[in-house]
Design an enzyme around this catalytic site. Structure first.
Site, PDB file in Angstrom:
ATOM      1  N   GLU A 119      12.816  -9.210   8.957  1.00  0.00           N
ATOM      2  CA  GLU A 119      13.034  -9.083  10.388  1.00  0.00           C
ATOM      3  C   GLU A 119      12.330 -10.207  11.120  1.00  0.00           C
ATOM      4  O   GLU A 119      11.255 -10.655  10.733  1.00  0.00           O
ATOM      5  CB  GLU A 119      12.546  -7.730  10.886  1.00  0.00           C
ATOM      6  CG  GLU A 119      13.595  -6.672  10.632  1.00  0.00           C
ATOM      7  CD  GLU A 119      13.359  -5.411  11.420  1.00  0.00           C
ATOM      8  OE1 GLU A 119      13.252  -5.503  12.653  1.00  0.00           O
ATOM      9  OE2 GLU A 119      13.284  -4.356  10.804  1.00  0.00           O
ATOM     10  N   CYS A 133       8.547 -14.611  16.322  1.00  0.00           N
ATOM     11  CA  CYS A 133       7.642 -14.187  15.249  1.00  0.00           C
ATOM     12  C   CYS A 133       8.428 -14.234  13.936  1.00  0.00           C
ATOM     13  O   CYS A 133       9.368 -13.464  13.747  1.00  0.00           O
ATOM     14  CB  CYS A 133       7.187 -12.769  15.587  1.00  0.00           C
ATOM     15  SG  CYS A 133       6.026 -12.112  14.427  1.00  0.00           S
ATOM     16  N   CYS A 140       4.232  -8.387   0.977  1.00  0.00           N
ATOM     17  CA  CYS A 140       2.963  -9.132   0.929  1.00  0.00           C
ATOM     18  C   CYS A 140       2.157  -8.615  -0.245  1.00  0.00           C
ATOM     19  O   CYS A 140       2.148  -7.415  -0.508  1.00  0.00           O
ATOM     20  CB  CYS A 140       2.198  -8.940   2.240  1.00  0.00           C
ATOM     21  SG  CYS A 140       0.690  -9.924   2.350  1.00  0.00           S
ATOM     22  N   CYS A 144      -3.847  -5.069   3.010  1.00  0.00           N
ATOM     23  CA  CYS A 144      -4.718  -4.700   4.126  1.00  0.00           C
ATOM     24  C   CYS A 144      -4.450  -3.224   4.428  1.00  0.00           C
ATOM     25  O   CYS A 144      -3.286  -2.807   4.497  1.00  0.00           O
ATOM     26  CB  CYS A 144      -4.438  -5.579   5.333  1.00  0.00           C
ATOM     27  SG  CYS A 144      -4.714  -7.319   4.986  1.00  0.00           S
ATOM     28  N   CYS A 147      -2.034  -2.105   7.284  1.00  0.00           N
ATOM     29  CA  CYS A 147      -0.752  -2.827   7.440  1.00  0.00           C
ATOM     30  C   CYS A 147       0.312  -2.264   6.521  1.00  0.00           C
ATOM     31  O   CYS A 147       0.080  -2.095   5.331  1.00  0.00           O
ATOM     32  CB  CYS A 147      -0.972  -4.306   7.145  1.00  0.00           C
ATOM     33  SG  CYS A 147       0.571  -5.263   7.126  1.00  0.00           S
ATOM     34  N   CYS A 369      13.964   1.715  15.676  1.00  0.00           N
ATOM     35  CA  CYS A 369      13.764   1.205  14.330  1.00  0.00           C
ATOM     36  C   CYS A 369      12.989   2.223  13.497  1.00  0.00           C
ATOM     37  O   CYS A 369      13.317   2.499  12.361  1.00  0.00           O
ATOM     38  CB  CYS A 369      12.972  -0.100  14.430  1.00  0.00           C
ATOM     39  SG  CYS A 369      12.766  -0.952  12.910  1.00  0.00           S
TER      40      CYS A 369
END
Ligand code: SAH
Ligand code: SF4
Length: 405
Positions: A119, A133, A140, A144, A147, A369
């Site tokens: 996205e 962005c 990833c 974290c 996240c 979303c």
């Protein structure tokens, strides 16, 4: 020591594709101008002496005019266009979903390849400026704890073409071709989408070279910000190769807490991180580092921590972005109370640091979303992550808004 994870190779290993599989056409959108000269020469489509001129011509068609078909290149001979189309492509990836918020925030779900979706979010700011962005990886590898991207199983590096495509698609949608310098809606780029850009340095650096090239999209490197969780050994290379603005996901002021929030801290603790930041090439009052600090209730949001933050970044030309935490299903963290965020910001402001807190943009489409996610069996792991992208609007601080207006 190399810290680049080239996971993309794994997905495309020749053994899986079979020796006889035809080579996919090279997407010229992902080549810097020197790389394009080399590719055109190597292909034999363009003769050596003309490659540089032809590359600039094609580069302008692709990145200044935004064309997606060689047939549109009216000043290139028909026969050459046909031969280019046999060896290369300039097509965009497919946009599988597009949403526009009441406040002007736009979001695209882009399918780079089967099962590879990312996205990209456009966040308008005051006046005729706005930040895009972009993602540098799918998923990833760093986990974290606050996240959602880190919980996604699938990880692969995006290619330079796939990173540039995010910008091209946004410009298609904003009707910003040709890439004129005046009055741009898309004025800034932030690498704050999915993924750790410094684990994909080569492709990120190429993408920045392409996006900033004056013959093309021409977004100045000073308007391109790369956010990292703190891959210290790559900081110098980032500055040298890209001259991009630096953002650091700090989130904590002591190692004990940062080890939990950003586990990469165990590898590169705060003293190393801060030394790396102080040595970042080109850092000055005009080119300040942005410290990102996600506000987590009862975890890192006390006045003492605000004071510790001031102490930690003392002497560094910096601004601080306070990001209200965006919760996702299954997380134990909560966003700090508004009063706590304001008191935190006041301490930073008194110490002379600009610390904007931005109301997250695009709440309406991002809420949709989130719904999409809960209704779907096939969980889109990236969905809630996009909430934080909206909060990233804060990266465009007031002076930048004014400078860009
Ligand atoms: N991997 C890079 C860039 C992508 S993350 C990095 O970590 O810097 C971009 C920013 O979003 C980071 O500052 C990250 O800490 C923040 N972020 C991640 N999840 C978030 C959440 N749920 N709420 C608010 N910010 C979040
Ligand atoms: Fe990766 Fe950044 Fe999320 Fe950490 S905050 S898991 S580095 S995307």
């Amino acid at each position: 020591m190399s810290v680049t994870l080239d996971l993309s190779r794994m997905a495309h290993s020749p053994s899986r594709e079979g020796a006889d599989a035809p080579k996919p056409p090279i997407n010229l959108s992902g080549l810097t101008r020197p790389q394009m000269v080399a590719a055109l020469t190597e292909s034999g489509v363009v003769e050596h002496g003309k490659a540089k001129m032809r590359a600039t011509q094609i580069f302008r068609w692709v990145h200044h005019r935004g064309v997606t078909d060689f047939a549109q290149m009216s000043d290139v001979a028909k026969e050459t266009r046909a031969r280019l189309a046999e060896r290369f492509t300039i097509a965009r990836p497919e946009v599988v979903e597009r949403q526009v918020s009441k406040d002007g925030t736009r979001k695209w779900l882009i399918r780079m390849a089967p099962g590879i979706e990312v996205e990209t979010v456009y966040i308008p700011s005051v006046g005729r400026v706005g930040a895009l962005c972009v993602s540098s990886q799918v998923g990833c590898t760093l986990n974290c704890s606050f996240c959602h991207t880190g919980t996604q199983a699938l990880v692969r590096n995006l290619t330079a073409a796939e990173i540039v495509a995010q910008v091209q698609i946004a410009k298609d949608d904003l009707a910003e071709w040709p890439s004129d310098k005046e009055d741009r809606l898309l004025s800034n780029i932030v690498f704050m989408g999915m993924g750790e850009p410094l684990y994909n340095m080569g492709q990120v650096a190429d993408a920045i070279e392409i996006i900033s090239d004056n013959e093309g999209i021409a977004i100045s490197r000073r308007r391109i910000t790369v956010s990292t969780s703190g891959v210290v050994p790559q900081l110098e290379a980032l500055g040298e190769k890209t001259q991009a603005m630096l953002a650091i996901s700090l989130h904590a002021t002591n190692d004990a807490l940062r080890d939990v929030l950003v586990p990469l801290n165990k590898k590169y603790p705060l003293d190393q991180l801060m030394a790396g930041i102080r040595a970042y090439p080109g850092l000055s009052n005009a080119r300040r580092v942005t410290f990102e600090y996600v506000m987590l209730k009862g975890v890192n949001d006390s006045p003492d921590e605000a004071r510790a933050l001031v102490k930690l970044i003392k002497g560094i030309p910096a601004k601080v972005n306070l990001i209200p935490f965006n919760p996702w299903p299954g997380t134990d963290y909560q966003c700090s109370d508004w009063a706590a965020i304001e008191s935190f910001a006041a301490i930073l402001n008194r110490a002379g640091y600009s610390s904007p807190i931005r109301t997250p943009r695009g709440r309406d489409i991002l809420a949709a979303c989130g719904q999409l996610k809960s209704e779907s069996e096939k969980v889109r792991a990236s969905a809630m992550r996009k909430l934080s992208m909206a909060a990233m609007a804060g990266v465009l601080d007031d002076d930048e808004d004014e400078a860009a207006a």
